[in-house]
Design an enzyme around this catalytic site. Structure first.
Site, PDB file in Angstrom:
ATOM      1  N   LYS A  51       0.804  -1.193   0.000  1.00  0.00           N
ATOM      2  CA  LYS A  51       0.000   0.000   0.000  1.00  0.00           C
ATOM      3  C   LYS A  51       0.852   1.264   0.000  1.00  0.00           C
ATOM      4  O   LYS A  51       0.387   2.345  -0.367  1.00  0.00           O
ATOM      5  CB  LYS A  51      -0.874   0.049   1.273  1.00  0.00           C
ATOM      6  CG  LYS A  51      -1.850  -1.052   1.442  1.00  0.00           C
ATOM      7  CD  LYS A  51      -2.588  -0.833   2.791  1.00  0.00           C
ATOM      8  CE  LYS A  51      -3.369  -2.058   3.212  1.00  0.00           C
ATOM      9  NZ  LYS A  51      -3.829  -1.940   4.598  1.00  0.00           N
ATOM     10  N   GLY A  52       2.072   1.167   0.473  1.00  0.00           N
ATOM     11  CA  GLY A  52       2.881   2.357   0.775  1.00  0.00           C
ATOM     12  C   GLY A  52       3.034   3.367  -0.349  1.00  0.00           C
ATOM     13  O   GLY A  52       3.167   4.552  -0.096  1.00  0.00           O
ATOM     14  N   ASP A 108       7.629   3.148  -2.539  1.00  0.00           N
ATOM     15  CA  ASP A 108       7.732   4.191  -1.515  1.00  0.00           C
ATOM     16  C   ASP A 108       9.138   4.304  -0.921  1.00  0.00           C
ATOM     17  O   ASP A 108       9.679   5.390  -0.811  1.00  0.00           O
ATOM     18  CB  ASP A 108       6.687   3.974  -0.400  1.00  0.00           C
ATOM     19  CG  ASP A 108       6.729   2.585   0.216  1.00  0.00           C
ATOM     20  OD1 ASP A 108       7.493   1.719  -0.268  1.00  0.00           O
ATOM     21  OD2 ASP A 108       5.998   2.354   1.193  1.00  0.00           O
ATOM     22  N   ASP A 111      14.289  -0.191   2.068  1.00  0.00           N
ATOM     23  CA  ASP A 111      14.841  -0.375   3.408  1.00  0.00           C
ATOM     24  C   ASP A 111      15.902  -1.473   3.301  1.00  0.00           C
ATOM     25  O   ASP A 111      17.039  -1.198   2.946  1.00  0.00           O
ATOM     26  CB  ASP A 111      13.681  -0.731   4.351  1.00  0.00           C
ATOM     27  CG  ASP A 111      14.089  -0.856   5.797  1.00  0.00           C
ATOM     28  OD1 ASP A 111      14.915  -0.053   6.255  1.00  0.00           O
ATOM     29  OD2 ASP A 111      13.596  -1.759   6.499  1.00  0.00           O
ATOM     30  N   PHE A 160      13.004   5.361  11.060  1.00  0.00           N
ATOM     31  CA  PHE A 160      11.694   4.863  10.646  1.00  0.00           C
ATOM     32  C   PHE A 160      10.827   6.085  10.363  1.00  0.00           C
ATOM     33  O   PHE A 160      10.682   6.964  11.206  1.00  0.00           O
ATOM     34  CB  PHE A 160      11.057   3.964  11.707  1.00  0.00           C
ATOM     35  CG  PHE A 160       9.918   3.185  11.131  1.00  0.00           C
ATOM     36  CD1 PHE A 160      10.154   2.011  10.413  1.00  0.00           C
ATOM     37  CD2 PHE A 160       8.605   3.647  11.245  1.00  0.00           C
ATOM     38  CE1 PHE A 160       9.104   1.303   9.829  1.00  0.00           C
ATOM     39  CE2 PHE A 160       7.554   2.951  10.661  1.00  0.00           C
ATOM     40  CZ  PHE A 160       7.804   1.775   9.955  1.00  0.00           C
ATOM     41  N   VAL A 161      10.302   6.155   9.136  1.00  0.00           N
ATOM     42  CA  VAL A 161       9.562   7.351   8.724  1.00  0.00           C
ATOM     43  C   VAL A 161       8.103   7.028   8.412  1.00  0.00           C
ATOM     44  O   VAL A 161       7.759   5.892   8.056  1.00  0.00           O
ATOM     45  CB  VAL A 161      10.233   8.043   7.514  1.00  0.00           C
ATOM     46  CG1 VAL A 161      11.578   8.627   7.908  1.00  0.00           C
ATOM     47  CG2 VAL A 161      10.390   7.103   6.325  1.00  0.00           C
ATOM     48  N   ASP A 167       3.335   4.017   6.530  1.00  0.00           N
ATOM     49  CA  ASP A 167       2.589   3.833   7.777  1.00  0.00           C
ATOM     50  C   ASP A 167       3.444   3.325   8.926  1.00  0.00           C
ATOM     51  O   ASP A 167       4.557   2.840   8.745  1.00  0.00           O
ATOM     52  CB  ASP A 167       1.486   2.794   7.563  1.00  0.00           C
ATOM     53  CG  ASP A 167       2.038   1.377   7.463  1.00  0.00           C
ATOM     54  OD1 ASP A 167       2.971   1.175   6.658  1.00  0.00           O
ATOM     55  OD2 ASP A 167       1.575   0.493   8.201  1.00  0.00           O
TER      56      ASP A 167
HETATM   57  P1  IMP Z   1      12.330  -3.576   2.221  1.00  0.00           P
HETATM   58  O1  IMP Z   1      12.932  -3.876   3.565  1.00  0.00           O
HETATM   59  O2  IMP Z   1      13.269  -2.780   1.356  1.00  0.00           O
HETATM   60  O3  IMP Z   1      11.862  -4.826   1.583  1.00  0.00           O
HETATM   61  O4  IMP Z   1      11.090  -2.642   2.470  1.00  0.00           O
HETATM   62  C1  IMP Z   1       9.846  -3.193   2.589  1.00  0.00           C
HETATM   63  C2  IMP Z   1       8.750  -2.242   2.873  1.00  0.00           C
HETATM   64  O5  IMP Z   1       8.827  -1.906   4.237  1.00  0.00           O
HETATM   65  C3  IMP Z   1       8.703  -0.924   2.147  1.00  0.00           C
HETATM   66  O6  IMP Z   1       8.146  -0.998   0.870  1.00  0.00           O
HETATM   67  C4  IMP Z   1       7.798  -0.142   3.105  1.00  0.00           C
HETATM   68  O7  IMP Z   1       6.447  -0.413   2.818  1.00  0.00           O
HETATM   69  C5  IMP Z   1       8.198  -0.688   4.456  1.00  0.00           C
HETATM   70  N1  IMP Z   1       9.144   0.220   5.137  1.00  0.00           N
HETATM   71  C6  IMP Z   1      10.489   0.187   5.143  1.00  0.00           C
HETATM   72  N2  IMP Z   1      11.011   1.202   5.861  1.00  0.00           N
HETATM   73  C7  IMP Z   1       9.946   1.907   6.311  1.00  0.00           C
HETATM   74  C8  IMP Z   1       9.827   3.115   7.093  1.00  0.00           C
HETATM   75  O8  IMP Z   1      10.791   3.771   7.520  1.00  0.00           O
HETATM   76  N3  IMP Z   1       8.540   3.520   7.321  1.00  0.00           N
HETATM   77  C9  IMP Z   1       7.438   2.860   6.873  1.00  0.00           C
HETATM   78  N4  IMP Z   1       7.520   1.749   6.120  1.00  0.00           N
HETATM   79  C10 IMP Z   1       8.756   1.283   5.851  1.00  0.00           C
HETATM   80 MG    MG Z   2       6.071  -0.560   0.428  1.00  0.00          MG
END
Ligand code: IMP
Ligand code: MG
Length: 184
Positions: A51-52, A108, A111, A160-161, A167
């Site tokens: 959803k982000g 979005d 991470d 964490f944002v 969200d």
């Molecule tokens: P990944 O760890 O790169 O696979 O990120 C996975 C998902 O975690 C992202 O698409 C976001 O939806 C969520 N995410 C990662 N970091 C943050 C943050 O700082 N705030 C909110 N959602 C986050």
């Molecule tokens: Mg996401």
């Protein structure tokens, strides 16, 4: 269960604004021009990861001039509080057959990089005409897999944002800016 029961509880968790509404708007205009430059009049399919990325998608699709279709996928990376579990699951797939499309993934945030790494592999396997990745935010200090987006609007430190689609416990997606989340 969400522990936020009032506006005061909700606001207490917004530590500080790190990217303003105006800064986001400016960066999106620039990113839209970059997409126009890459595709040079060719039609594209913007694929947003729910959803982000829903707010980012709504703005980016209005910043491009090339003909564009939109598509959605839903990926869940299981979070316990603000920490990723490392498990990525596709819970809703694209409806389009992408073999005839120039695809631009609209995400979005990067991470750990696991979500995009998995999604890019999956979509490349479907042989799109081309594939580019645009991410609103990137947290390079947090990457655990070697993944690089083609374009990041903002690079941020390991925080964490929330806001602008992002969200914590399903809340704060509706904030028009990006803020640091108050962990305490
Ligand atoms: P990944 O760890 O790169 O696979 O990120 C996975 C998902 O975690 C992202 O698409 C976001 O939806 C969520 N995410 C990662 N970091 C943050 C943050 O700082 N705030 C909110 N959602 C986050
Ligand atoms: Mg996401």
């Amino acid at each position: 269960m969400n522990e936020i029961k009032s506006v005061a509880d909700f606001e207490k968790k917004i530590k500080r604004v790190i990217i303003t509404k105006e800064e986001i708007a400016q960066a999106i205009e620039k990113a839209g021009k970059e997409i126009d430059k890459i595709y040079d009049g060719r039609p594209i399919l913007l694929v947003s990861i729910l959803k982000g990325a829903f707010v980012f998608m709504a703005d980016i699709c209005r910043s491009v001039s090339v003909p564009c279709e939109i598509g959605f996928m839903c990926a869940k990376s299981y979070y316990s509080g603000t920490v990723s579990s490392g498990v990525v699951q596709i819970t809703m797939d694209l409806e389009q057959d992408i073999s005839n499309y120039h695809v631009v993934i609209i995400e979005d945030i990067i991470d750990t990089g696991r979500t995009l790494n998995d999604i890019v592999k999956l979509l490349k396997g479907r042989n799109p005409l081309s594939l580019h990745v645009f991410t609103l935010l990137d947290k390079p200090d947090r990457h655990v897999v070697d993944f690089k987006a083609d374009y990041s609007l903002f690079t941020i430190p390991d925080l964490f944002v929330i806001g602008y689609g992002l969200d914590c416990g399903e809340l704060y997606r509706s904030l028009p800016y990006i803020a640091e989340y108050e962990e305490k």
